[in-house]
Write an enzyme that holds these catalytic residues in place. Structure first.
Site, PDB file in Angstrom:
ATOM      1  N   LYS A 138      29.430  17.366  18.254  1.00 46.28           N
ATOM      2  CA  LYS A 138      28.496  16.792  19.224  1.00 46.28           C
ATOM      3  C   LYS A 138      27.141  16.471  18.592  1.00 46.28           C
ATOM      4  O   LYS A 138      26.095  16.720  19.164  1.00 46.28           O
ATOM      5  CB  LYS A 138      28.329  17.739  20.411  1.00 46.28           C
ATOM      6  CG  LYS A 138      29.631  18.000  21.150  1.00 46.28           C
ATOM      7  CD  LYS A 138      29.412  18.846  22.378  1.00 46.28           C
ATOM      8  CE  LYS A 138      30.705  19.152  23.095  1.00 46.28           C
ATOM      9  NZ  LYS A 138      31.498  18.009  23.477  1.00 46.28           N
ATOM     10  N   CYS A 139      27.185  15.894  17.413  1.00 48.58           N
ATOM     11  CA  CYS A 139      25.994  15.589  16.631  1.00 48.58           C
ATOM     12  C   CYS A 139      25.870  14.075  16.496  1.00 48.58           C
ATOM     13  O   CYS A 139      26.876  13.363  16.518  1.00 48.58           O
ATOM     14  CB  CYS A 139      26.141  16.245  15.255  1.00 48.58           C
ATOM     15  SG  CYS A 139      24.858  15.859  14.053  1.00 48.58           S
ATOM     16  N   GLY A 140      24.672  13.596  16.337  1.00 45.06           N
ATOM     17  CA  GLY A 140      24.480  12.180  16.088  1.00 45.06           C
ATOM     18  C   GLY A 140      25.148  11.711  14.811  1.00 45.06           C
ATOM     19  O   GLY A 140      25.427  10.519  14.643  1.00 45.06           O
ATOM     20  N   THR A 144      28.138  12.886  13.848  1.00 43.80           N
ATOM     21  CA  THR A 144      29.577  13.114  14.003  1.00 43.80           C
ATOM     22  C   THR A 144      30.429  11.909  13.600  1.00 43.80           C
ATOM     23  O   THR A 144      31.515  12.097  13.040  1.00 43.80           O
ATOM     24  CB  THR A 144      29.904  13.574  15.439  1.00 43.80           C
ATOM     25  OG1 THR A 144      29.203  14.808  15.678  1.00 43.80           O
ATOM     26  CG2 THR A 144      31.388  13.813  15.645  1.00 43.80           C
TER      27      THR A 144
END
Length: 177
Positions: A35-37, A39
């Site tokens: 759930k990371c930018g 990803t």
């Protein structure tokens, strides 16, 4: 203790060591999060794995939830996300801490490696990358925003796959220790 000897379970919980997971191959180790930018880097990680696996290389994803809770899922949820969203086929480990008091021993050693153009130290964010040679010796470290298929990463991968010594990148000298 040798970097490859440290116990680290596979994502499915099977006990293992980094050496067993890598299997004597050069590798790209990456602390990952769903759930990371950053990803979407999973897509390039899988492409790098597919391109270089026939030459004896592997990518290893190492889930970590230390950066703004961006890997909150269970092992099953992480496996499902990686498989269904990005078609990940490279090995994944259990979720671990890469910084702090409970830092996994693998990362205690990896944090001694300087980031390209910088200093050694803590992992700065999700998707920090380490290129290891076939003996498990760290060769290069790249920050999170350096994409897996960046020419500098590919150059380091090519070098560890072809250790004749005649193609050593100028910016990525093997680390001591």
């Amino acid at each position: 203790m040798d970097l490859l000897s440290h116990p680290i379970a596979r994502l499915d919980g099977t006990p293992s060591t980094l050496g067993e997971i890598i299997g004597g191959r050069p590798a790209l180790l990456v602390n990952v999060a769903s759930k990371c930018g950053l990803t979407p880097q999973y897509e390039a990680l899988e492409a790098v794995h597919e391109k270089y696996a026939p030459r004896g290389f592997t990518v290893v994803g190492i889930p970590c939830n230390q950066f703004m809770g961006q890997e909150p899922g269970s092992a099953d949820e992480i496996a499902e996300f990686c498989s269904s969203t990005y078609g990940v086929t490279f090995p994944m480990t259990e979720k671990i801490d890469v910084n702090g008091e409970n830092r996994h021993p693998v990362y205690a050693e990896l944090c001694l490696v300087p980031v390209t153009g910088g200093e050694p130290g803590d992992i700065s964010w999700n998707f920090e990358k380490f290129v290891l040679d076939a003996d498990g010796k760290p060769f290069a470290r790249f920050g999170p925003r350096t994409v897996p298929d960046d020419p500098k990463v590919i150059e380091a991968i090519e070098y560890v796959l072809d250790k004749r010594g005649d193609r050593q990148p100028t910016e990525h000298r093997p680390t001591e220790g």
